[in-house]
Design a protein around this motif. Structure first.
Motif, PDB file in Angstrom:
ATOM      1  N   SER A 141      -4.120  -6.575  -8.302  1.00 53.39           N
ATOM      2  CA  SER A 141      -5.004  -5.515  -8.772  1.00 53.39           C
ATOM      3  C   SER A 141      -5.433  -4.588  -7.642  1.00 53.39           C
ATOM      4  N   TRP A 142      -4.997  -4.856  -6.409  1.00 54.77           N
ATOM      5  CA  TRP A 142      -5.341  -4.016  -5.276  1.00 54.77           C
ATOM      6  C   TRP A 142      -4.101  -3.285  -4.804  1.00 54.77           C
ATOM      7  N   ARG A 143      -4.286  -2.229  -4.032  1.00 55.06           N
ATOM      8  CA  ARG A 143      -3.148  -1.466  -3.492  1.00 55.06           C
ATOM      9  C   ARG A 143      -3.116  -1.587  -1.984  1.00 55.06           C
TER      10      ARG A 143
END
Length: 160
Positions: A141-143
């Motif tokens: 869910s993170w970049r």
């Protein structure tokens, strides 16, 4: 004479006004009494009553009304109107939905709220099952924006 169980916030003048304006009943006198409920260990309906946890149910307010002769009634006696079958004009469905939502909110912030499972527990279990079966592909869910860079740089002020 008639006795009514009324909300704690209702006073004698409110009840007298209500009976006169809704049912056209003249009221001669009203007596009110607040009955305090007894203290119990834990809440009623608890699976295992806990010691040293005391609970007192909400008080009950009773009003006894002495009514005068009702104009237009046979013998001047009051007769309760029949109960309505169709409650749609009063938006009963919306009232029930609001009551249910209020109970859910009360459960969230009640004294035992920390002991209840989280609301999204079922959906998390379904997602985990779908991941294990290969129906879903896991994505973080993170970049990642690459290597971190320093934004500020040092400059030499004395250079001319």
């Amino acid at each position: 004479m008639a006795s009514f169980l009324v909300p704690l916030s209702l006073n004698k003048l409110d009840l007298k006004d209500y009976l006169y304006n809704v049912y056209n009943i003249p009221v001669l006198s009203i007596r009110s009494f607040i009955q305090q409920q007894r203290v119990r260990q834990d809440k009623p309906g608890a699976k295992l009553p806990r010691s040293r946890r005391w609970y007192r149910a909400k008080s009950i307010k009773k009003m006894t009304v002495e009514m005068g002769k009702v104009k237009g009634m046979a013998g001047g006696a009051f007769v309760w109107p029949k109960e309505e079958e169709d409650l749609e004009p009063w938006d009963k469905k919306a009232w029930d939905a609001a009551q249910e939502a209020q109970e859910v909110e009360n459960d969230k912030f009640g004294p035992d709220a920390a002991k209840l499972p989280p609301a999204d527990r079922k959906t998390m279990a379904e997602q985990a099952k779908a991941l294990l079966e290969g129906k879903l592909i896991w994505r973080p869910s993170w970049r990642d924006y690459g290597r971190s860079r320093e934004v500020e740089t040092t400059t030499n002020i004395n250079s001319r």
